[in-house]
Design a protein around this motif. Structure first.
Motif, short mmCIF file in Angstrom:
data_model
loop_
_atom_site.label_atom_id
_atom_site.label_comp_id
_atom_site.label_asym_id
_atom_site.label_seq_id
_atom_site.Cartn_x
_atom_site.Cartn_y
_atom_site.Cartn_z
N ARG A 67 0.82 -1.20 0.00
CA ARG A 67 0.00 0.00 0.00
C ARG A 67 0.86 1.27 0.00
O ARG A 67 0.56 2.24 -0.68
CB ARG A 67 -0.93 -0.01 1.21
N GLU A 68 1.97 1.24 0.72
CA GLU A 68 2.80 2.44 0.75
C GLU A 68 3.59 2.58 -0.56
O GLU A 68 3.81 3.69 -1.04
CB GLU A 68 3.75 2.43 1.95
N GLN A 69 3.97 1.46 -1.17
CA GLN A 69 4.67 1.53 -2.45
C GLN A 69 3.76 2.10 -3.53
O GLN A 69 4.19 2.92 -4.36
CB GLN A 69 5.16 0.14 -2.85
N ASP A 76 0.34 4.28 12.28
CA ASP A 76 1.44 3.39 11.90
C ASP A 76 2.28 3.97 10.74
O ASP A 76 3.02 3.24 10.09
CB ASP A 76 0.91 2.00 11.53
N VAL A 77 2.15 5.27 10.50
CA VAL A 77 2.98 5.94 9.48
C VAL A 77 3.70 7.10 10.16
O VAL A 77 3.21 8.24 10.21
CB VAL A 77 2.13 6.47 8.30
N PRO A 78 4.86 6.84 10.74
CA PRO A 78 5.63 7.90 11.41
C PRO A 78 5.94 9.05 10.47
O PRO A 78 6.16 8.85 9.27
CB PRO A 78 6.91 7.17 11.86
N ALA A 79 5.98 10.23 10.99
CA ALA A 79 6.21 11.43 10.18
C ALA A 79 7.51 11.36 9.39
O ALA A 79 7.60 11.88 8.28
CB ALA A 79 6.20 12.67 11.07
N GLY A 80 8.52 10.70 9.92
CA GLY A 80 9.80 10.66 9.24
C GLY A 80 10.00 9.47 8.32
O GLY A 80 11.08 9.31 7.74
N SER A 81 9.00 8.61 8.18
CA SER A 81 9.18 7.41 7.35
C SER A 81 9.25 7.77 5.88
O SER A 81 8.77 8.82 5.44
CB SER A 81 8.03 6.43 7.59
N TRP A 82 9.86 6.87 5.07
CA TRP A 82 10.11 7.18 3.66
C TRP A 82 8.85 7.39 2.85
O TRP A 82 8.85 8.09 1.85
CB TRP A 82 10.96 6.07 3.03
N SER A 83 7.72 6.78 3.29
CA SER A 83 6.48 6.88 2.52
C SER A 83 5.50 7.89 3.10
O SER A 83 4.42 8.10 2.54
CB SER A 83 5.80 5.51 2.45
N ALA A 84 5.85 8.53 4.21
CA ALA A 84 4.89 9.40 4.91
C ALA A 84 4.38 10.53 4.02
O ALA A 84 3.18 10.83 3.99
CB ALA A 84 5.53 9.96 6.17
N GLU A 85 5.28 11.17 3.30
CA GLU A 85 4.87 12.31 2.48
C GLU A 85 3.93 11.87 1.35
O GLU A 85 2.94 12.54 1.05
CB GLU A 85 6.11 12.98 1.89
N GLY A 132 -7.71 5.20 5.51
CA GLY A 132 -7.16 4.21 6.41
C GLY A 132 -8.24 3.30 6.95
O GLY A 132 -9.36 3.23 6.43
N PHE A 133 -7.92 2.60 8.01
CA PHE A 133 -8.84 1.66 8.63
C PHE A 133 -9.51 2.31 9.83
O PHE A 133 -9.11 3.38 10.30
CB PHE A 133 -8.09 0.39 9.03
N ALA A 134 -10.54 1.64 10.32
CA ALA A 134 -11.35 2.21 11.40
C ALA A 134 -10.53 2.47 12.66
O ALA A 134 -10.86 3.36 13.45
CB ALA A 134 -12.51 1.27 11.72
N ASN A 135 -9.46 1.70 12.85
CA ASN A 135 -8.64 1.88 14.06
C ASN A 135 -7.58 2.96 13.89
O ASN A 135 -6.69 3.09 14.74
CB ASN A 135 -8.00 0.56 14.46
N GLY A 136 -7.61 3.71 12.78
CA GLY A 136 -6.67 4.81 12.59
C GLY A 136 -5.36 4.41 11.97
O GLY A 136 -4.45 5.24 11.88
N THR A 137 -5.23 3.16 11.52
CA THR A 137 -4.00 2.72 10.89
C THR A 137 -4.12 2.76 9.36
O THR A 137 -5.22 2.83 8.82
CB THR A 137 -3.65 1.28 11.31
#
Length: 545
Positions: free
Chosen positions: A466-468, A493-502, A515-520
């Motif tokens: 999904r991130e790719q 589950d997407v930290p601000a500094g992760s490669w796919s965050a932007e 995202g999903f109902a649990n916020g992920t």
């Protein structure tokens, strides 16, 4: 097709794997050629049965399949002038326009030879009346359905159609329902229709490829055997361009009871299904005609039944009709002869499951694993745009994980990128020039859309996460995060500094992913082919901006 016999894409909005969308994309190792149409085959249906107050709900059952609905609004007075039906409701026309469907009523002479002749003879005045009615009621055109008028009126009838085409603006439809003519006859009332001349002055011809058997026919037989239908198409395309031919299919059957006088009378597919259940009937499939035949017996002690207010007498019944198997065989002919599409007589006679397969099969996509699937409309749109088909002619593999090679090919097709930038040799050791996706991977890489997992390896069969995909699409569409957008989501589950965050933020703030109902967001989860088709339905509008 009317009085004597009175007897055109389900919207899915689902949050699946966190992607909320509707439709369009494709894979590369497709067994079928790319779809030539970006919109799918044309579909229309007549509206005759049921209360006008239920017309909107009738149409809604067909989902997105229908482009045009043709209600019974226009008839002919004794003097040949236009008669507007009291079933015409402005609210229904508004409902259809809100759904993106056109309302094109049909003009019927109710199979009355005299009325039909008077209408044609008074064609100048009648045309003016029709044009006015179309404008006054915000209608989208006219389909002429004059039947049972002798071939002596052949040229005059063509002239009526020509006059209407000249008087109406090009955005208004002018179409003609024509009798099936498998033998190419020019006599009798079938000879009324000069296919070649009519096609030249109309938008399309709706070939009524049914009523092979008819009311009063003493011998039980098919309503529309496959040989009858195919011969009718062959004649039609010999006279007119295939893209001006619409294949008419029946949603009804005809019944016979040798003890009664109503032989050959019409029966809807809905009603027949109930009668078979009520009287313990059976169904066989006739291979020669490719038509189903039902039989049942009504005994004096059985519960009474009626059709259109007429009580069914006791006795042994034989019913020739249409079902999923026979209709699918007819729908195959649309793509075989590259026809404009289909029409049906008539809405509210079909069984509820008809629309599960109709759109797919009429568009020429026989994906057995897509019928009734939640992403059916998304996949159909993807196939029609030529972005995704399947690994086989009859299979789409909607729940299979999308691979990196498929993803690269989809994006290249979606953007319409060409192969000028592709090199003459493979740049990845695991993607030789003989690989089915070699060229598209080359184009995607050299366009800066996708990278390998190393300098010399692409891993074409590795699943796409999904991130790719978020990264790939954000690059392809040049997306940036919309600051201050209320649509943007923050995922735990997407930290601000992760490669796919932007990239994920850009996709989210542009309303393309959820995202999903649990916020992920589940960035490392795989993406299925059905989900990819659904995702691209949201992407598609951005391509036209």
């Amino acid at each position: 097709m009317r009085t004597k016999r009175r007897w055109r894409k389900v919207v899915v909005t689902l949050a699946v794997a966190g992607i909320l969308t509707i439709a369009t994309s494709t894979g590369p190792h497709d067994a079928q050629a790319q779809a030539s149409s970006t919109q799918g085959k044309f579909n229309m249906s007549y509206m005759y049965f049921g209360n006008p107050s239920s017309y909107t709900s009738q149409v809604d059952k067909s989902g997105q399949t229908l482009d045009v609905v043709a209600p019974s609004y226009f008839h002919i007075n004794a003097d040949g002038s236009l008669q507007l039906s009291d079933t015409l409701q402005a609210s229904f026309i508004t409902d259809m326009h809100q759904r993106g469907k056109r309302v094109v009523p049909f003009l019927s002479n109710d199979f009355d030879r005299i009325l039909g002749g008077k209408a044609i003879d008074g064609r100048e005045a009648l045309a003016d009346q029709i044009v006015k009615a179309i404008k006054d009621n915000d209608l989208d055109g006219i389909q002429l359905d004059i039947e049972n008028v002798d071939a002596a009126y052949r040229d005059k009838y063509t002239d009526l159609v020509k006059i209407l085409r000249e008087k109406l603006s090009n955005d208004k439809e002018v179409s003609v329902a024509v009798a099936a003519n498998p033998t190419g006859t020019t006599t009798g009332w079938t000879g009324l229709y000069d296919y070649k001349a009519l096609a030249a002055v109309s938008d399309y011809l709706m070939v009524m490829a049914y009523d092979e058997s008819y009311p009063g026919d003493p011998t039980p037989g098919p309503v529309a055997s496959l040989p009858f239908v195919e011969k009718s198409i062959q004649y039609a395309v010999s006279q007119a361009p295939s893209n001006k031919i619409v294949l008419g299919v029946p949603f009804y059957g005809r019944y016979w009871n040798q003890n009664a006088a109503a032989n050959g009378s019409g029966i809807s597919a809905q009603t027949l299904s109930k009668l078979i259940t009520t009287y313990g009937g059976s169904v066989r499939f006739d291979s020669a005609s490719q038509s189903p035949v039902a039989t049942f017996t009504i005994r004096p002690t059985d519960v009474e039944s009626s059709i259109n207010g007429n009580k069914l007498e006791t006795g042994d019944y034989t019913v020739w009709f249409e079902n999923e198997q026979s209709l699918k065989e007819k729908l195959k002919l649309v793509s075989k002869y590259n026809l404009k599409g289909t029409g049906s007589w008539s809405l509210n006679q079909e069984t509820a499951d008809t629309w599960d397969y109709y759109g797919l099969w009429s568009d020429g996509f026989y994906f057995s694993d897509m019928q009734g699937h939640w992403a059916q409309e998304a996949v159909l749109a993807a196939a029609n745009r030529g972005w995704m088909l399947g690994p086989a002619a009859d299979r789409f593999a909607p729940d299979a994980a999308l691979t990196r090679a498929e993803a690269a090919t989809i994006i290249v097709r979606m953007l319409g990128l060409k192969n000028e930038a592709a090199g003459s040799s493979a740049s990845f050791t695991d993607v030789p020039a003989t690989h089915w996706a070699w060229q598209d991977i080359q184009i995607a890489k050299q366009s800066g859309l996708i990278e390998g997992i190393s300098d010399d390896r692409f891993a074409p069969d590795q699943i796409m996460t999904r991130e790719q995909m978020s990264m790939l699409l954000s690059r392809a569409l040049h997306l940036t995060s919309q600051s201050g957008s209320t649509a943007a989501k923050r995922f735990s589950d997407v930290p601000a500094g992760s490669w796919s965050a932007e990239a994920i933020a850009a996709m989210s703030s542009n309303g393309l992913v959820d995202g999903f109902a649990n916020g992920t967001f589940r960035p490392s989860a795989s993406l299925t082919r059905a989900e990819m088709a659904t995702l691209l339905s949201r992407v598609q509008p951005l391509l036209t901006k």
